[in-house]
Enzyme design. Structure first.
Site, PDB file in Angstrom:
ATOM      1  N   HIS A  26       0.794  -1.238   0.052  1.00  0.00           N
ATOM      2  CA  HIS A  26      -0.061   0.144  -0.004  1.00  0.00           C
ATOM      3  C   HIS A  26       0.951   1.367  -0.139  1.00  0.00           C
ATOM      4  O   HIS A  26       2.046   1.083   0.114  1.00  0.00           O
ATOM      5  CB  HIS A  26      -0.960  -0.041   1.150  1.00  0.00           C
ATOM      6  CG  HIS A  26      -0.427   0.325   2.574  1.00  0.00           C
ATOM      7  ND1 HIS A  26       0.124  -0.776   3.372  1.00  0.00           N
ATOM      8  CD2 HIS A  26      -0.273   1.463   3.241  1.00  0.00           C
ATOM      9  CE1 HIS A  26       0.619  -0.145   4.400  1.00  0.00           C
ATOM     10  NE2 HIS A  26       0.273   1.330   4.273  1.00  0.00           N
ATOM     11  N   TYR A  79       4.155   2.321  14.573  1.00  0.00           N
ATOM     12  CA  TYR A  79       4.553   3.110  13.388  1.00  0.00           C
ATOM     13  C   TYR A  79       3.831   4.561  13.717  1.00  0.00           C
ATOM     14  O   TYR A  79       2.803   4.698  14.295  1.00  0.00           O
ATOM     15  CB  TYR A  79       4.195   2.452  11.943  1.00  0.00           C
ATOM     16  CG  TYR A  79       2.802   2.191  11.959  1.00  0.00           C
ATOM     17  CD1 TYR A  79       1.840   3.138  11.091  1.00  0.00           C
ATOM     18  CD2 TYR A  79       2.243   1.203  12.466  1.00  0.00           C
ATOM     19  CE1 TYR A  79       0.391   2.856  10.872  1.00  0.00           C
ATOM     20  CE2 TYR A  79       1.011   0.541  12.272  1.00  0.00           C
ATOM     21  CZ  TYR A  79       0.033   1.448  11.398  1.00  0.00           C
ATOM     22  OH  TYR A  79      -1.361   1.178  11.194  1.00  0.00           O
TER      23      TYR A  79
END
Length: 151
Positions: free
Chosen positions: A51, A119
Site C-alpha cells: 500500500h 508506527y
C-alpha cells in the site's frame, strides 16, 4: 536507496536491568509532523503488501520479531522512480524506517514468531477519506519475489 527514505540505526543502552533506546526524537528529521501512533501484530508467514499514501509519511519500528520490508518508488518526479529497496528489520536489526508519501511499502514476517510493529504517521487516519491505496503483493509493476532464497 530510494530518495526520501531514511534509516536510523537504534542504539541500545544496556545494563544489568535490561536496556533503554531512544526511537524518534523531535530534533531529528524523521517525521515532518505528528499525526498518529499505531501498533500492529502479524503472524509468521504473513505478507502485508503493498500500500502507499499520497499525503502522509510513515515511520516504522519493529518491536518484536523480524521482517523483510520492501519499498517501491511510485513517485513520477523522483530520481529513484521505479526502484525497489529491501530492508531487513526487527529485533535482530533494530532500525527506524521513514517512508515518504508515494513510496509503496509492505513486509513479510520472517521466522517462527510474530512481529509487533509500532508506527508513526504524519496524518491521522480518516475513515471518510482514507489516504491509503493498495497494490497486490504480487503486482507485476513491482514484481517482487517474496520467496526465501536458500543460499
Amino acid at each position: 536507496m530510494i530518495t526520501g527514505v531514511k534509516l536510523k540505526q537504534i542504539t541500545k543502552h544496556c545494563d544489568d536491568r535490561g536496556f533503554f533506546a531512544e526511537l524518534v526524537r523531535n530534533d531529528e528529521d524523521l517525521l515532518s509532523q505528528f499525526g498518529q501512533w499505531s501498533l500492529s501484530k502479524s503472524y509468521p508467514g504473513v505478507i502485508k503488501a503493498f500500500h502507499y499514501h499520497k499525503e502522509q509519511d510513515d515511520v516504522w519500528f519493529f518491536v518484536a520479531g523480524n521482517a523483510e520490508v520492501v519499498l517501491y518508488d511510485l513517485r513520477e518526479e523522483s530520481p529513484t522512480n521505479g526502484e525497489t529497496q529491501v530492508c531487513y528489520m526487527g529485533e535482530d536489526n533494530p532500525l527506524i524506517l521513514t517512508i515518504p508519501a508515494g513510496v509503496a511499502h509492505g513486509y513479510r514476517v520472517l521466522g517462527e514468531t510474530p512481529v509487533v510493529m509500532m508506527y508513526l504517521t504524519t496524518k491521522a487516519y480518516q475513515v471518510e477519506r482514507p489516504d491509503e491505496y493498495r497494490l497486490a503483493y504480487d503486482d507485476p509493476l513491482i514484481s517482487f519475489d517474496w520467496e526465501t532464497k536458500h543460499r
